[in-house]
Design an enzyme around this catalytic site. Structure first.
Site, PDB file in Angstrom:
ATOM      1  N   LYS A  49     -24.063  24.120 -51.525  1.00  0.00           N
ATOM      2  CA  LYS A  49     -25.101  25.084 -51.139  1.00  0.00           C
ATOM      3  C   LYS A  49     -24.964  26.302 -51.441  1.00  0.00           C
ATOM      4  CE  LYS A  49     -27.900  21.961 -49.079  1.00  0.00           C
ATOM      5  NZ  LYS A  49     -29.338  21.758 -49.421  1.00  0.00           N
ATOM      6  N   SER A 304     -19.930  16.559 -52.286  1.00  0.00           N
ATOM      7  CA  SER A 304     -20.738  17.798 -51.950  1.00  0.00           C
ATOM      8  C   SER A 304     -20.355  18.826 -50.817  1.00  0.00           C
ATOM      9  CB  SER A 304     -22.648  17.265 -51.615  1.00  0.00           C
ATOM     10  OG  SER A 304     -22.273  16.271 -50.697  1.00  0.00           O
TER      11      SER A 304
END
Length: 320
Positions: A49, A304
């Site tokens: 992110k 991720s």
């Protein structure tokens, strides 16, 4: 809204250079199903992110910087936006849903953000109230072209690091990462690189939406059944359009398959993955996405994030 382009992703890569880690590719945990892993868990905030948040902050004008930024997040985007904002001297508020992992909420506060905790169904409305009352700029976790372009740099790096890649497997929650990665692959190497999304069976709004050809949001009562807290949100109109037009396929995995993904990455690759981060590995280990025998460089699983609650991590990786 116009779709994100390859040029947007390349421009984002230039902006975020020096602010994010160019994560390596490492060997996956299963020799029978060979693949590489892209461990975005090695970012300073523990997840991919930071790429999108850094790109979005870099594009804010002076007036908006003065008024600060706000977002909603179960943790990883909040962490990323907070760090990006602190680096730029911008005030940041993160609306966090009840039940978000304490380890993520603690780190958001520790980095310097104001945290507002609300019921899951009120996370978006709480942000709207803050924008109206305080004039802060909303930076969406995924429904933002700047954020999607930043996340797409994961795909660019994979294409550079493994020129022989034919399949990239990526988790899907709000769809920002998948939209960015598929844009990089689809525009740089059209038809050569297949991108496959992965969702939990218990939070499979994207799979249903793509199957039906229209966006079908799932209510929080359904998506919050999965342990993969980072993908409990649903697609936006923007990310749905990207995935509908560009994603090659999407598969779903069970909770046990997710747990096995976390275990395999820990024991086989010495990587810490949160359940959301292990989705791609889970899909490959379960055979829901095929690999090419003897060619690990042809398939890349995006890990991720690695911001997992320590107690949950111990329970998942301990031998039965």
């Amino acid at each position: 809204m116009e779709p994100v382009t390859a040029q947007d992703v390349h421009d984002a890569a230039t902006r975020i250079q020096g602010h994010v880690v160019r994560t390596p590719l490492t060997v996956g945990p299963d020799t029978d199903r060979p693949f590489l892993v892209k461990p975005e868990s090695l970012q300073p905030t523990g997840a991919f992110k930071l790429r999108g948040a850094t790109n979005a902050l870099a594009l804010l004008d002076g007036d908006r910087r003065e008024r600060g930024v706000v977002t909603h997040s179960s943790g990883n985007h909040g962490l990323a936006l907070t760090l990006a904002a602190v680096r730029e001297g911008v005030a940041c508020t993160v609306v966090v849903p009840e039940g978000a992992p304490e380890t993520k909420v603690y780190r958001i506060r520790a980095l310097g953000a104001r945290v507002v905790v609300v019921p899951p169904a009120e996370r978006e409305s709480a942000v709207e109230d803050l924008v109206a009352k305080e004039g802060a700029t909303f930076v969406s976790p995924f429904d933002d072209r700047r954020v999607i372009a930043g996340q797409g740099t994961v795909g660019l790096e994979i294409l550079e690091q493994s020129p022989d890649v034919t399949t990239i497997v990526v988790p899907v929650g709000g769809g920002g990462l998948a939209s960015g990665v598929v844009t990089a692959a689809w525009t740089v190497h059209p038809r050569r690189v297949r991108v496959v999304g992965v969702e939990p069976e218990l939070a499979a709004d994207a799979a249903e939406s793509l199957r039906e050809g229209r966006r079908i949001p799932w209510e929080p009562e359904r998506t919050y059944r999965t342990m993969a807290d980072g993908v409990r949100v649903c697609l936006s109109d923007l990310t749905f359009a990207h995935l509908r037009d560009r994603l090659d396929a999407i598969v779903t995995v069970t909770e046990e398959e997710i747990a096995e993904g976390v275990r395999a990455l820990a024991h086989g690759s010495r990587l810490v993955a949160e359940p959301s981060g292990a989705l791609s590995t889970a899909a490959l280990l379960s055979g829901k996405v095929e690999t090419i025998p003897g060619r690990p460089e042809a398939t890349v699983a995006v890990l991720s994030g690695g911001n997992i609650d320590p107690d949950l991590f111990v329970r998942l990786v301990e031998p039965d």
